[in-house]
Design a protein around this motif. Sequence first.
Motif, PDB file in Angstrom:
ATOM      1  N   LEU A   1       0.834  -1.199   0.000  1.00 25.65           N
ATOM      2  CA  LEU A   1       0.000   0.000   0.000  1.00 25.65           C
ATOM      3  C   LEU A   1       0.872   1.253   0.000  1.00 25.65           C
ATOM      4  N   GLU A   2       1.826   1.257   0.898  1.00 27.47           N
ATOM      5  CA  GLU A   2       2.637   2.456   1.008  1.00 27.47           C
ATOM      6  C   GLU A   2       3.504   2.660  -0.231  1.00 27.47           C
TER       7      GLU A   2
ATOM      8  N   ASN B   1       1.270   4.100  -2.846  1.00 27.04           N
ATOM      9  CA  ASN B   1       1.027   5.522  -2.562  1.00 27.04           C
ATOM     10  C   ASN B   1       2.233   6.361  -2.964  1.00 27.04           C
ATOM     11  N   LEU B   2       3.404   5.842  -2.679  1.00 26.02           N
ATOM     12  CA  LEU B   2       4.615   6.599  -2.976  1.00 26.02           C
ATOM     13  C   LEU B   2       4.775   6.813  -4.479  1.00 26.02           C
TER      14      LEU B   2
ATOM     15  N   TRP C   1       2.486   6.618  -6.747  1.00 22.20           N
ATOM     16  CA  TRP C   1       1.366   7.460  -7.177  1.00 22.20           C
ATOM     17  C   TRP C   1       1.693   8.935  -6.892  1.00 22.20           C
ATOM     18  N   ALA C   2       2.211   9.159  -5.706  1.00 19.68           N
ATOM     19  CA  ALA C   2       2.541  10.535  -5.332  1.00 19.68           C
ATOM     20  C   ALA C   2       3.590  11.118  -6.265  1.00 19.68           C
ATOM     21  N   ASN C   3       4.544  10.304  -6.665  1.00 23.28           N
ATOM     22  CA  ASN C   3       5.583  10.805  -7.555  1.00 23.28           C
ATOM     23  C   ASN C   3       4.999  11.322  -8.863  1.00 23.28           C
TER      24      ASN C   3
ATOM     25  N   HIS D   1       1.807  11.887  -9.511  1.00 18.92           N
ATOM     26  CA  HIS D   1       0.812  12.923  -9.240  1.00 18.92           C
ATOM     27  C   HIS D   1       1.488  14.272  -9.008  1.00 18.92           C
ATOM     28  N   GLY D   2       2.623  14.264  -8.327  1.00 19.70           N
ATOM     29  CA  GLY D   2       3.338  15.515  -8.080  1.00 19.70           C
ATOM     30  C   GLY D   2       3.687  16.192  -9.394  1.00 19.70           C
TER      31      GLY D   2
END
Lengths: 218, 218, 218, 218
Positions: free
Chosen positions: A168-169, A172-173, A175-177, A179-180
């Motif tokens: 999961l984490e 998320n990581l 995805w965040a990259n 998405h950023g």
Amino acid sequence: MTVTATPRAERIRSNSADRRTRAREDTKRAILEAATALFEQRGYEGFSLRQVAEGIGYTATTIYLYFKDKDELLLAVCAEGFAEFGSALEAAANNTTDPALRIRAIGRAYINFGLTHPVHYRVMFMQTPDFILSAVNQPREEISSYQVFMDAITAAMRAGVIPVADPLETTNLLWANVHGLVSLSLSSKGVVPKWDEESVRRMFEVQHDLLERGWRRV
Amino acid sequence: MTVTATPRAERIRSNSADRRTRAREDTKRAILEAATALFEQRGYEGFSLRQVAEGIGYTATTIYLYFKDKDELLLAVCAEGFAEFGSALEAAANNTTDPALRIRAIGRAYINFGLTHPVHYRVMFMQTPDFILSAVNQPREEISSYQVFMDAITAAMRAGVIPVADPLETTNLLWANVHGLVSLSLSSKGVVPKWDEESVRRMFEVQHDLLERGWRRV
Amino acid sequence: MTVTATPRAERIRSNSADRRTRAREDTKRAILEAATALFEQRGYEGFSLRQVAEGIGYTATTIYLYFKDKDELLLAVCAEGFAEFGSALEAAANNTTDPALRIRAIGRAYINFGLTHPVHYRVMFMQTPDFILSAVNQPREEISSYQVFMDAITAAMRAGVIPVADPLETTNLLWANVHGLVSLSLSSKGVVPKWDEESVRRMFEVQHDLLERGWRRV
Amino acid sequence: MTVTATPRAERIRSNSADRRTRAREDTKRAILEAATALFEQRGYEGFSLRQVAEGIGYTATTIYLYFKDKDELLLAVCAEGFAEFGSALEAAANNTTDPALRIRAIGRAYINFGLTHPVHYRVMFMQTPDFILSAVNQPREEISSYQVFMDAITAAMRAGVIPVADPLETTNLLWANVHGLVSLSLSSKGVVPKWDEESVRRMFEVQHDLLERGWRRV
DNA sequence: TATGAATGAGTATTCATTCAT
DNA sequence: AATGAATGAATACTCATTCAT
């Protein structure tokens, strides 16, 4: 029942029904597009049915013939985006069997969707969670794309391509990259230099290279 | 500081003017704080002059004596956000001389600001640039924080801590990394698991570890 | 503290405040009257703030400066009516000590109120109970007048003037008798003959004579 | 009834016309019944053409093929109410030849109608006469029921059962008595105790007993 | 006969803003 | 400096009604 020429009346009725259906869908589409644009410009609260209607030359009342209320319209906008987004990610994922490449391909598809659908992207991923949450009973397409991402990651972990960690984490990581990159480009294009489309794609590759290098023999 | 022979009348006028100025600034500050609080609580659209005024026991009308209109008040609130954001980043940067650590510290400060000022963060970095740009006369504090980031990066390049590359693009990339974490957390908290504050801080460290490792092996 | 001439500024302020208060009350009164009239004409559902406002040359918005919302305005209308009604009934009751006469006096006062305040009467006693019920937390003036009625009746029972029976039901019965006359007159005046004011008063006396005679021979 | 030689075409046309007429009347009836039901359920203002139409599976538009507009439909509903009311009263009157009993029977029928058709009753007897009067072309059934009442009264006077007096006024008085019970029950049920259906019927008997006793040897 | 699309007027309510005091 | 009164525009939503088909 022989294949006779369809009776005239029948033909007319059918054509007429067809035409109506088509007209109806056209209008619905027009509303959806106007709504998407407005939603992107003004956000959830600034969004108003009146303005949507005006934008396409209809009365506000008319919208109620196509959507039950404000929320249903907005949800339709989101649903559309999520559907297309999910397909794009899945297509990318199915394009290769190499676990590392697959993750990069998904990332690329993500970036690509964001850059080519800025409006939908804003609506889907840059709003308060309240709205999305209010649609809790709706089937969540969003989740499906999240799943594509996570599946690729767990596969890569099993293949030893990326170090084992909480899936999961890790998802998320990653995805965040991406998405950023996408979201900052949407908010900064024209204000801060080097946020044009080409730079973003290039930056993604750099970002992903670094990641892969970091993953190797952690 | 000797008591020069200022004529009495003059002194009175001056004191009175002082007092008035001070009182004026106090009131302005009170309004600003109430506005910020409401803003943080209800977001951009939920924000209403009436409620701000009520919060400090004034009439809505009174606000117009201190701010031209709603937008000016909101911009003042934002300006404060940018100022605080800039200070936080600078403070973090000045806390260490080690180039690598400094970058990490700035990132941490960034994450921290975003998590503790969600609404400000939203307005500052997650909107169409229109609103911010419309504040043309405001000095662009935003740029100053960008500068802090970039300075640290160029220094790190000179020190050989990170590979030499286009500084602008590298800054953008780092910015995107932290922005991705903060903004996605704001949009996903409560919808997707593991987007609580603690996870985000932890994920930042992981993200940054990977980056450093990646940089080292270029 | 000597009785000096009030300072000019003070006088002005005070006058101005007075004037304002008076103006405010005038407006409030105007709204109330327009509301009463409209309520009577159109009933609870047909009643609209817009029309009330138009009727007195204000904007609909203005009404919100005087009443919190639609319901508060309507309740004010009712409260007013109930207050006056209660006073009228009490006055009549206190006018005599003879138990039989007192009942008749109350009835007369009832009839009189209905005939001279047709609008209020309609609002108070000819609407769905829903509205009145919604005002359940409000102190119920209505009850007070009901009490006056019932007190007179129980007293008359104790005095042997009317036969002992369930006081609630007896009160309801008497109330229904006078209410029938008043309300039917309001709905039938001009449509059915002999529903003018004078006839109603005469009919009340006949009705009450019959009652008394009936009571006597139980 | 012989089968005369009506030409086939004619017969077809005629049958078809018949069928059409019957179908038309069936639909009209269906609308009317749905309307009545909704009307009884939601009252005058809560009544909407859309909902009537939905109730019978037609479009709102269709109703306009049978009724000119909302008012015409509502008037039709009322007319039915008056008709039923009149029949009920006549039936009661014809049920006995005893003059005194007949009056009581009519009263009972009146009470019964009011309690079982509360919404109709409201519209018929508790509104400003405007709406009813606007139905100028409608035959005034209302009058017919009034006549039933008055006939019974004059008969009773002739029979010496009730003292001779102005028949109009006596009718009005009796009408007012029952109307008072019914209408007050409609407005007070649930607000004031003892206004349930059963109590009302009981109170009517008490009221009528008193009347008869009062009439005897005036 | 029946319908779908569309409209215009209406509902309560909220808000930013102005003006005279 | 501060306020109370007032307004006009906006919001979502509902409804009766018309028109072309």
